[in-house]
Design a protein around this motif. Structure first.
Motif, PDB file in Angstrom:
ATOM      1  N   ASN A  54      42.939  70.026 -18.830  1.00  0.00           N
ATOM      2  CA  ASN A  54      43.759  68.861 -19.180  1.00  0.00           C
ATOM      3  C   ASN A  54      45.106  68.915 -18.460  1.00  0.00           C
ATOM      4  O   ASN A  54      46.118  68.506 -18.991  1.00  0.00           O
ATOM      5  CB  ASN A  54      43.943  68.759 -20.697  1.00  0.00           C
ATOM      6  N   GLU A  55      45.081  69.407 -17.240  1.00  0.00           N
ATOM      7  CA  GLU A  55      46.298  69.512 -16.438  1.00  0.00           C
ATOM      8  C   GLU A  55      46.492  68.241 -15.613  1.00  0.00           C
ATOM      9  O   GLU A  55      45.634  67.377 -15.575  1.00  0.00           O
ATOM     10  CB  GLU A  55      46.183  70.720 -15.495  1.00  0.00           C
ATOM     11  N   SER A  56      47.622  68.173 -14.942  1.00  0.00           N
ATOM     12  CA  SER A  56      47.935  67.033 -14.090  1.00  0.00           C
ATOM     13  C   SER A  56      47.651  67.362 -12.637  1.00  0.00           C
ATOM     14  O   SER A  56      47.816  68.497 -12.203  1.00  0.00           O
ATOM     15  CB  SER A  56      49.412  66.661 -14.230  1.00  0.00           C
ATOM     16  N   ARG A  57      47.234  66.367 -11.901  1.00  0.00           N
ATOM     17  CA  ARG A  57      47.086  66.439 -10.447  1.00  0.00           C
ATOM     18  C   ARG A  57      47.815  65.231  -9.880  1.00  0.00           C
ATOM     19  O   ARG A  57      47.701  64.120 -10.410  1.00  0.00           O
ATOM     20  CB  ARG A  57      45.613  66.395 -10.023  1.00  0.00           C
ATOM     21  N   LEU A  58      48.565  65.413  -8.818  1.00  0.00           N
ATOM     22  CA  LEU A  58      49.324  64.329  -8.168  1.00  0.00           C
ATOM     23  C   LEU A  58      50.263  63.630  -9.156  1.00  0.00           C
ATOM     24  O   LEU A  58      50.492  62.430  -9.073  1.00  0.00           O
ATOM     25  CB  LEU A  58      48.383  63.315  -7.521  1.00  0.00           C
ATOM     26  N   SER A  59      50.757  64.394 -10.131  1.00  0.00           N
ATOM     27  CA  SER A  59      51.671  63.890 -11.168  1.00  0.00           C
ATOM     28  C   SER A  59      51.036  62.852 -12.084  1.00  0.00           C
ATOM     29  O   SER A  59      51.721  62.028 -12.683  1.00  0.00           O
ATOM     30  CB  SER A  59      52.949  63.322 -10.545  1.00  0.00           C
ATOM     31  N   VAL A  60      49.715  62.882 -12.212  1.00  0.00           N
ATOM     32  CA  VAL A  60      49.004  61.984 -13.130  1.00  0.00           C
ATOM     33  C   VAL A  60      48.378  62.845 -14.214  1.00  0.00           C
ATOM     34  O   VAL A  60      47.629  63.776 -13.921  1.00  0.00           O
ATOM     35  CB  VAL A  60      47.921  61.163 -12.386  1.00  0.00           C
ATOM     36  N   ASP A  61      48.692  62.547 -15.474  1.00  0.00           N
ATOM     37  CA  ASP A  61      48.217  63.346 -16.605  1.00  0.00           C
ATOM     38  C   ASP A  61      46.697  63.355 -16.710  1.00  0.00           C
ATOM     39  O   ASP A  61      46.031  62.350 -16.434  1.00  0.00           O
ATOM     40  CB  ASP A  61      48.806  62.823 -17.920  1.00  0.00           C
ATOM     41  N   ASP A  62      46.175  64.487 -17.139  1.00  0.00           N
ATOM     42  CA  ASP A  62      44.746  64.672 -17.457  1.00  0.00           C
ATOM     43  C   ASP A  62      43.810  64.317 -16.304  1.00  0.00           C
ATOM     44  O   ASP A  62      42.748  63.746 -16.503  1.00  0.00           O
ATOM     45  CB  ASP A  62      44.362  63.864 -18.703  1.00  0.00           C
ATOM     46  N   THR A  63      44.179  64.655 -15.087  1.00  0.00           N
ATOM     47  CA  THR A  63      43.326  64.366 -13.936  1.00  0.00           C
ATOM     48  C   THR A  63      42.701  65.621 -13.335  1.00  0.00           C
ATOM     49  O   THR A  63      42.117  65.561 -12.267  1.00  0.00           O
ATOM     50  CB  THR A  63      44.113  63.613 -12.841  1.00  0.00           C
ATOM     51  N   ALA A  64      42.794  66.750 -14.028  1.00  0.00           N
ATOM     52  CA  ALA A  64      42.170  67.971 -13.534  1.00  0.00           C
ATOM     53  C   ALA A  64      40.743  68.140 -14.051  1.00  0.00           C
ATOM     54  O   ALA A  64      40.014  69.005 -13.584  1.00  0.00           O
ATOM     55  CB  ALA A  64      43.010  69.193 -13.913  1.00  0.00           C
ATOM     56  N   ALA A  65      40.323  67.309 -15.000  1.00  0.00           N
ATOM     57  CA  ALA A  65      38.948  67.383 -15.498  1.00  0.00           C
ATOM     58  C   ALA A  65      37.995  67.047 -14.358  1.00  0.00           C
ATOM     59  O   ALA A  65      38.267  66.143 -13.569  1.00  0.00           O
ATOM     60  CB  ALA A  65      38.751  66.421 -16.667  1.00  0.00           C
ATOM     61  N   PRO A  66      36.881  67.769 -14.242  1.00  0.00           N
ATOM     62  CA  PRO A  66      35.988  67.555 -13.100  1.00  0.00           C
ATOM     63  C   PRO A  66      35.427  66.139 -13.034  1.00  0.00           C
ATOM     64  O   PRO A  66      34.983  65.588 -14.033  1.00  0.00           O
ATOM     65  CB  PRO A  66      34.874  68.581 -13.306  1.00  0.00           C
ATOM     66  N   LEU A  67      35.512  65.572 -11.849  1.00  0.00           N
ATOM     67  CA  LEU A  67      35.003  64.248 -11.504  1.00  0.00           C
ATOM     68  C   LEU A  67      35.711  63.105 -12.221  1.00  0.00           C
ATOM     69  O   LEU A  67      35.223  61.990 -12.253  1.00  0.00           O
ATOM     70  CB  LEU A  67      33.490  64.164 -11.677  1.00  0.00           C
ATOM     71  N   MET A  68      36.908  63.378 -12.777  1.00  0.00           N
ATOM     72  CA  MET A  68      37.774  62.290 -13.220  1.00  0.00           C
ATOM     73  C   MET A  68      38.375  61.743 -11.942  1.00  0.00           C
ATOM     74  O   MET A  68      39.080  62.438 -11.235  1.00  0.00           O
ATOM     75  CB  MET A  68      38.866  62.807 -14.154  1.00  0.00           C
ATOM     76  N   VAL A  69      38.045  60.504 -11.590  1.00  0.00           N
ATOM     77  CA  VAL A  69      38.441  59.938 -10.309  1.00  0.00           C
ATOM     78  C   VAL A  69      39.239  58.662 -10.566  1.00  0.00           C
ATOM     79  O   VAL A  69      38.813  57.809 -11.335  1.00  0.00           O
ATOM     80  CB  VAL A  69      37.189  59.619  -9.454  1.00  0.00           C
ATOM     81  N   PHE A  70      40.410  58.571  -9.941  1.00  0.00           N
ATOM     82  CA  PHE A  70      41.201  57.354 -10.070  1.00  0.00           C
ATOM     83  C   PHE A  70      41.587  56.865  -8.680  1.00  0.00           C
ATOM     84  O   PHE A  70      41.548  57.611  -7.711  1.00  0.00           O
ATOM     85  CB  PHE A  70      42.445  57.578 -10.942  1.00  0.00           C
ATOM     86  N   ALA A  71      41.955  55.602  -8.614  1.00  0.00           N
ATOM     87  CA  ALA A  71      42.346  55.007  -7.338  1.00  0.00           C
ATOM     88  C   ALA A  71      43.865  54.888  -7.291  1.00  0.00           C
ATOM     89  O   ALA A  71      44.470  54.349  -8.215  1.00  0.00           O
ATOM     90  CB  ALA A  71      41.716  53.628  -7.183  1.00  0.00           C
ATOM     91  N   PRO A  72      44.482  55.401  -6.224  1.00  0.00           N
ATOM     92  CA  PRO A  72      45.933  55.209  -6.104  1.00  0.00           C
ATOM     93  C   PRO A  72      46.247  53.731  -5.904  1.00  0.00           C
ATOM     94  O   PRO A  72      45.541  53.031  -5.169  1.00  0.00           O
ATOM     95  CB  PRO A  72      46.323  56.033  -4.882  1.00  0.00           C
ATOM     96  N   THR A  73      47.241  53.264  -6.606  1.00  0.00           N
ATOM     97  CA  THR A  73      47.660  51.865  -6.499  1.00  0.00           C
ATOM     98  C   THR A  73      49.182  51.794  -6.517  1.00  0.00           C
ATOM     99  O   THR A  73      49.856  52.802  -6.698  1.00  0.00           O
ATOM    100  CB  THR A  73      47.116  51.005  -7.659  1.00  0.00           C
ATOM    101  N   PHE A  74      49.693  50.615  -6.368  1.00  0.00           N
ATOM    102  CA  PHE A  74      51.121  50.352  -6.475  1.00  0.00           C
ATOM    103  C   PHE A  74      51.347  49.400  -7.645  1.00  0.00           C
ATOM    104  O   PHE A  74      51.326  48.178  -7.473  1.00  0.00           O
ATOM    105  CB  PHE A  74      51.663  49.739  -5.174  1.00  0.00           C
ATOM    106  N   PRO A  75      51.574  49.927  -8.851  1.00  0.00           N
ATOM    107  CA  PRO A  75      51.830  49.056  -9.998  1.00  0.00           C
ATOM    108  C   PRO A  75      53.083  48.192  -9.787  1.00  0.00           C
ATOM    109  O   PRO A  75      53.133  47.064 -10.239  1.00  0.00           O
ATOM    110  CB  PRO A  75      52.025  50.020 -11.167  1.00  0.00           C
ATOM    111  N   THR A  76      54.080  48.756  -9.099  1.00  0.00           N
ATOM    112  CA  THR A  76      55.273  47.989  -8.752  1.00  0.00           C
ATOM    113  C   THR A  76      55.196  47.657  -7.274  1.00  0.00           C
ATOM    114  O   THR A  76      55.101  48.561  -6.438  1.00  0.00           O
ATOM    115  CB  THR A  76      56.546  48.806  -9.045  1.00  0.00           C
TER     116      THR A  76
END
Length: 111
Positions: A54-76
């Motif tokens: 349950n660690e952070s990767r790329l300063s995003v919480d809970d992204t160390a779980a295996p195969l949790m995949v997110f897309a980088p975006t620009f919210p602002t």
């Protein structure tokens, strides 16, 4: 500890449950009575759910779980100008903020 490389899917996804199971091969065992047995035994390891990191990767919480995949975006993502008049000097201002850290060699194109 075991590590291996995989290719993440092309679309974002939540981390799936991961289990571990197997068979332990025991060769030439001594039983509880101290009797030697020259044979091979297979002891099953029943499936168990692994605890995801349950660690952070790329300063995003809970992204160390295996195969949790997110897309980088620009919210602002904002763009504006200082002067709309013809022949005037015009300062274009761009404000962007990503949902994650970018590696040092990353680049952004505004067109």
């Amino acid at each position: 500890k075991v590590s291996f490389w995989v290719q993440n899917p092309a679309e974002p996804q939540a981390a799936p449950d991961v289990t571990v199971e197997g068979v332990v091969e025991i060769v030439d065992a001594v039983d509880a009575m101290g009797v030697y047995h020259a044979a091979t035994y297979n002891a099953p390891v029943h499936p168990r759910l692994l605890d995801p990191a349950n660690e952070s990767r790329l300063s995003v919480d809970d992204t160390a779980a295996p195969l949790m995949v997110f897309a980088p975006t620009f919210p602002t993502k904002k763009i504006g100008q200082s002067m709309p008049l013809v022949a005037a000097s015009n300062l274009i201002s761009v404000t962007i903020q990503s949902n994650c850290d970018f590696a040092e060699d990353s680049y952004i194109t505004i067109s």
